[in-house]
Design an enzyme around this catalytic site. Sequence first.
Site, short mmCIF file in Angstrom:
data_model
loop_
_atom_site.label_atom_id
_atom_site.label_comp_id
_atom_site.label_asym_id
_atom_site.label_seq_id
_atom_site.Cartn_x
_atom_site.Cartn_y
_atom_site.Cartn_z
N LYS A 95 1.01 -1.22 0.03
CA LYS A 95 -0.17 0.15 0.14
C LYS A 95 1.16 1.45 0.05
O LYS A 95 1.87 0.86 0.59
CB LYS A 95 -0.93 0.07 1.67
CG LYS A 95 -2.22 -0.99 1.24
CD LYS A 95 -2.78 -0.91 2.90
CE LYS A 95 -3.95 -1.90 2.59
NZ LYS A 95 -4.70 -1.94 1.52
N ARG A 144 -9.92 -11.26 1.84
CA ARG A 144 -11.30 -12.45 1.42
C ARG A 144 -11.10 -13.82 1.00
O ARG A 144 -11.40 -14.88 0.94
CB ARG A 144 -11.80 -11.77 -0.38
CG ARG A 144 -10.56 -11.64 -1.38
CD ARG A 144 -10.70 -10.80 -2.90
NE ARG A 144 -10.55 -9.76 -2.20
CZ ARG A 144 -11.13 -8.45 -3.88
NH1 ARG A 144 -11.44 -8.63 -4.80
NH2 ARG A 144 -11.35 -6.93 -3.00
N1 BES Z 1 -7.90 -4.08 4.28
C1 BES Z 1 -8.46 -3.29 2.93
C2 BES Z 1 -10.15 -2.69 2.82
C3 BES Z 1 -10.01 -0.96 3.51
C4 BES Z 1 -9.57 0.00 2.51
C5 BES Z 1 -10.31 -1.13 4.52
C6 BES Z 1 -9.72 1.09 3.15
C7 BES Z 1 -10.39 0.54 5.19
C8 BES Z 1 -10.11 1.33 4.55
C9 BES Z 1 -8.55 -4.22 2.72
O1 BES Z 1 -7.08 -5.88 2.76
C10 BES Z 1 -8.36 -3.91 0.73
O2 BES Z 1 -6.52 -3.79 0.17
N2 BES Z 1 -8.56 -4.11 0.19
C11 BES Z 1 -8.25 -3.33 -1.65
C12 BES Z 1 -8.71 -5.27 -2.40
C13 BES Z 1 -7.77 -4.35 -4.27
C14 BES Z 1 -6.51 -4.85 -4.28
C15 BES Z 1 -8.51 -5.50 -4.67
C16 BES Z 1 -8.90 -2.30 -1.75
O3 BES Z 1 -10.15 -2.33 -1.80
O4 BES Z 1 -8.13 -1.37 -2.49
MN MN Z 2 -5.51 -5.44 2.03
#
Ligand code: BES
Ligand code: MN
Length: 510
Positions: free
Chosen positions: A287, A361
Amino acid sequence: MKDRGEGPAFTMSAGKISATGADAWVAPVYEGEKRLSGDAAEIDRACGGLIGERLAAGDFKGTFREICVLYPRGGLKCRCVLAAGMGKKTEFRPETVRAVSAAAAQKARALNLRTLAFPIDAGSTPLNPPELAEAVVEGVALGLYRFAAYRTLDTEEAPSPAQVILAVGKGRSRPVVEQAVQRAQIVSGAVRLARDLVSTPPGDMTPSALARVSADLAAARPSLSIEVLDADRMREIGMNALLGVGCGSHEPPKFIILTYRGGETDASPIVLVGKGVTFDSGGLSLKSQENMEGMKDDMAGGAVVLGAMAAAADLSLPLNLVGLVPAVENLPGGGAYKPGDVLKSLSGRTIEVMNTDAEGRLLLADTLNYANRYAPQAVIDVATLTGACVVALGPELIGLFGNDDALKARLRAAAEATGEAVWELPLWRDYDEMIKSDIADFKNTGGREGGAITAALFLSKFVGPHPWAHLDIAGPVWAKKDRPTIPKGASGVGVRLLVRMLRDWTTATP
Ligand code: BES
Ligand code: MN
Ligand code: ZN
């Protein structure tokens, strides 16, 4: 952890608020009423018309959450009266009482008042006495929440009121009100626990730490038992999707299983599943700095399930429950899983990893499949699953998905009652092709478009033949600014929703 920030003690007094001996009395006042009525009228009489005076002068209007501090001169048995704006009577909601009680309690704290009394009896709201008492206790306990465990400076600043007195009057309703107060304390305690767990820094709230907390919860409750699967055990049974996520971290993953038996021996359980990523760096699909900030809250679904299980046990709900929390850290260490890897999940289905940041997921796939072993009557998962859900629904709403109208109706009813709002998004089957892989059964991302939906669709592939709902709490998990009953920070959203649904499970048919 030093201080768990316990809230004030709640007591009841049978009689008038003027006999409670509290430092401050709260007088609920509606906006735009010609004459004061109910509890406010009574308090106004007791303090020589001070509230009426302010209303007439126009410097207190009774708007929603407006608090006017009145200092009576001589003779009165309290230091001050907090006239509390309830907003317009026509706009009253159950949430009004929680929000106004929280505002009054926060004001009392700012004024360093040690004891605070709320009137419970004189028909100031459409709620009956136990409902009203429950809402007041929840509002106060949640509104005064602070996470102070890591402070060493300013720890003496503005302590919360030590005691909150509910003036119930002399009626027969006392035992029911007492029960309601107890219930509200249990439920807010569970919310506060979830907030504490989410707020705790990720270096301390590791998968092992989360497992320890769970063991402590079970040890303190005879009706709650615990089993924790370690990595070896998970490997034996084939939870490779979950294990894949944990590979990049030195912290060993834990699969937490809490069991609550409150129903008939042979009654099929409801299974609650909570995403427990104790830190989500994104893994090798790292990230950005801004997006990584705050990712200690990625175990909030797990915290919600732990809170709900503890509350269910403390409330002795007549149900059997299983709480499953896959706890793991998503880091890009040397052993990390990689984009391009194919994982064979517990279900036997294979998953191509396109993005290691779509880790939730993966662990939920194995956990939802594990849930099938219980032949559950329903499964509900809670997860900070997608940023896309935050984009779609904003910072306050929970995304709701599910395969069963009755279960969704139960959740909507609980949302209505608790103010933890849900909004349904579709499990749109035509998007199935977005998660098809060229080399495996599925891939773990479906692209940016409809990201909350494709994530939920992915989960649905691992759900057995029972009612299932998925709650995406990525938006409301963390309050970026103070909200009425959620001080800035971890919200604990989901606990009251689940507990309410479980409380109503046997009594209400949707
Ligand atoms: N934990 C995150 C989702 C999240 C994002 C929670 C912002 C709280 C605030 C999750 O694991 C994630 O990183 N999801 C990605 C999925 C994508 C890579 C398909 C996302 O939402 O960007
Ligand atoms: Mn994630
Ligand atoms: Zn995540």
